[in-house]
Structure formats: structure tokens, C-alpha cells
Design a protein around this motif. Sequence first.
Motif, PDB file in Angstrom:
ATOM      1  N   SER A  66       9.974  -8.272 -17.709  1.00 27.03           N
ATOM      2  CA  SER A  66       9.024  -8.773 -19.077  1.00 27.03           C
ATOM      3  C   SER A  66       8.528  -8.094 -20.622  1.00 27.03           C
ATOM      4  O   SER A  66       8.637  -8.241 -21.390  1.00 27.03           O
ATOM      5  CB  SER A  66       7.998  -9.669 -18.671  1.00 27.03           C
ATOM      6  N   LYS A  67       8.369  -6.607 -19.983  1.00 21.77           N
ATOM      7  CA  LYS A  67       7.304  -6.116 -20.919  1.00 21.77           C
ATOM      8  C   LYS A  67       8.244  -5.129 -21.673  1.00 21.77           C
ATOM      9  O   LYS A  67       7.729  -4.485 -22.057  1.00 21.77           O
ATOM     10  CB  LYS A  67       6.132  -5.501 -20.088  1.00 21.77           C
TER      11      LYS A  67
ATOM     12  N   THR B 228       3.875  -5.200 -27.449  1.00 23.33           N
ATOM     13  CA  THR B 228       4.477  -6.153 -26.347  1.00 23.33           C
ATOM     14  C   THR B 228       3.091  -6.924 -25.377  1.00 23.33           C
ATOM     15  O   THR B 228       1.963  -5.614 -24.843  1.00 23.33           O
ATOM     16  CB  THR B 228       5.241  -5.753 -25.047  1.00 23.33           C
TER      17      THR B 228
ATOM     18  N   GLU C  71       1.845  -8.511 -15.254  1.00 22.99           N
ATOM     19  CA  GLU C  71       2.344  -9.234 -16.691  1.00 22.99           C
ATOM     20  C   GLU C  71       0.589  -9.470 -17.800  1.00 22.99           C
ATOM     21  O   GLU C  71       1.525 -10.168 -18.939  1.00 22.99           O
ATOM     22  CB  GLU C  71       2.648 -11.009 -15.814  1.00 22.99           C
TER      23      GLU C  71
END
Length: 369
Positions: free
Chosen positions: A268-269, A369, A355
Motif C-alpha cells: 500500500s505504500k 505517501t 501501514e
Amino acid sequence: MASLSLQHINKTYPNGFEAVKDFNLEIEDKEFIIFVGPSGCGKSTTLRMIAGLEEISGGTLKIGDKVVNDVEPKDRDIAMVFQNYALYPHMTVYDNMAFGLKLRKVPKDQIDKMVKEAARILDLEKLLDRKPKALSGGQRQRVAMGRAIVREPKVFLMDEPLSNLDAKLRVQMRTEISKLHERLGATIIYVTHDQTEAMTLGTRIVVMKDGIVQQVDTPQNLYNAPKNLFVAGFIGSPQMNMMDAVCHVKGSEVELVVGGTTIALPASKRKPLIDGGYDGKTVVMGIRPEHVYDDEARIQAFPGSVIEGKITVYELLGAEVYLYFDTEGFPMTARVNPRTTARTGDVVKFSLDLEKIHVFDKETEQVIT
Ligand code: ATP
């Protein structure tokens, strides 16, 4: 309607100092807006321009639909509460609150009704006959609020109204002001340099630095998604941990290397770092203290999230413990469960919740991010 609109507002003082630069903000009716930032960032100047106490050098200020740049303070339908509440010492609480209304030649029975209603809201009913010197700091502050309330303004401007109070009273008054906002249904603009006050009171917060708005957002968004390094560092206590890291892109994988420690970023990053061409570049990695864990199961389960450090300070705060340590030369804080066995001097492994990592561009200081 007490909406406000600040469009391209500038303030240059006569000595040439630019205190506020291109300030843009739309404030809706009944919002509780906070201006927060370090000393000298231009919070009070902006508030004073809204009040009409300071001339606006450029831009447009509207209250409702009306441009008020050149409208006298008394005609702006606003009330201001300062940190120095300046009550009249020779007048009773009642007369302090009634004074402004008397000047405006409001009929006596109406004044009486308004003062008593404000006293009820602020829990001052039993103190109406006292003089200010016979009141506590918090009570005086409430009288100052009462003076503002009786005018029934559309907008309240408050400049650090709690800064003269001791810590306990400040917390108490904070709750009072929150309740007051609900009861009055008025628009409030509130200046503070205290981020806890900002986070607990505001429906939206404007973070300022050097006369420039850094981010306007809800308290939650400011905390979870700061747009730049300054906001990330300013909001949250203890501060977000920050360290320089070199970004390595390996196909679809991304690693952040801090000294001898390698952190493997979750899927996700990765994309913004790959797409942004950050391979080989130094970035700033940020993580909040509550996302640094010392529990063994996590450390075993996520080896790519582990850092190690020597505890320099162990701080027990009752419900939680702050562990201060150094990793690869960067000072870090972990906010952990009081059951932790870690103590000063121990070398301890920690697992980062990847996360929850923030990555910032080191040059522009903007979030990646
Ligand atoms: P604080 O939290 O310390 O009250 P602030 O964010 O409210 O700070 P302002 O009072 O708005 O800051 O001041 C912003 C900047 O403008 C400061 O650098 C201040 O020194 C400068 N300033 C304020 N008043 C004047 C003035 N009359 N002439 C020149 N510069 C001024």
C-alpha cells in the motif's frame, strides 16, 4: 448567516514585514475554526484583521455575503475575547456584562434578560454581585465570555482566551467552551499555540507557519494524514518519530534503509515512491509513537518492520509508558503498554506498524505517501 470568506488575504506591517501571506479560507456558519501554529506565525494578525483591529493589506474579507474590509469593527457583528480579559475592576459581574449593552442604549429590562441568560449559560448566576477581584481566574474568564455572549454576535473571535489559566482550569474551561459552542450555535474562530487545545476544540484546524497556511483539515485528518513535515511534527504529542532513510526500489518492492536497518514497505505504500522516481534518494520516514510496538509476537511475525535501540528514558504515565531510545542515531519514542519489562539501558527490538508509516520528500518536505 455567519459564514466567513477570506480570499487571498495579506498583511504587510508598515515596517515592511509580511506577517500573513495569501491566506484563503471559507468558514461555514457554526463552525469552530482554530488557528494554530508557533509564536509569530501570524495567527493573531489574521484574527485581528477579521475583527477589524488591523488593516487588511490585500485580499477580500467577507462576513456572510458582505465585503467588510473597510467596515468598522463595531459594525461587523463580531465579539472578541482576549487572553487579557480586562474586566472593569470597580463594576460587579452583572455590570461588567451589561456595560456594552447600556452603551448601545438597549432597554433596561432587555439588558436584564440578556445578562441573566448569559449568566445561566456560563454558570455565573451566584456571582453576579461580586467584583472581579473576588473571582477566580476561571470565573473572570467566564465573565469575559459573558460580556461577549450578551452582544449575541454572529461570530466569536477568541485569542488564546485560556492562556492565563493554570493547567487544570484550562482543561475545565476547554470543556466549557465546547459546550458553549453547541449551546450558542455561533461561528467561533479561536487562536492558540497549544495543539491539544486545537485538537480537542476545533471542527477544523488551520495550521500556520511563517504567515503561510500549511494545512486546513479536521483534527483527525491532520493527525492521520499530515501534508508536510511541519504539520507532522507540530500535531501530536509526543511528536511523530522522523528519520532520514534511503529509498531502494527493487522491481515492485520498496525498501527504506536507515543506517544498517532495512524496512520493507508494504504494497500500500510503494507506488508513490516508485512512480515519483525516489530510487536511490533520501526521504524522511515518519511514524507515530503509538505505532512502534515492543511485543514479541509482532517482532517475530514482521521481521521487515523491526528496528533496535537502547532505551535512554523510561517514563511511566499511569495508563501508558513512553520509551525513549535511539535508532541509527535518530531519537525515537514508543508509546507502549505499562506491562512492558523494558527499562532504561536495555537494548530492545521494536516493530513498526508499516501501514502507518508516513514518507516525506526531504527537499520539498511534502508528503509522498
Ligand atoms: P503569538 O502566538 O506569539 O501571539 P502569532 O502567531 O499570533 O504569535 P502575530 O502576533 O500575528 O503572531 O505576529 C506575526 C508576526 O508579525 C510576528 O513576527 C510579529 O513580530 C509581527 N508583527 C506583529 N505586529 C507587528 C507590527 N505592528 N509591526 C511589525 N511586525 C509585527
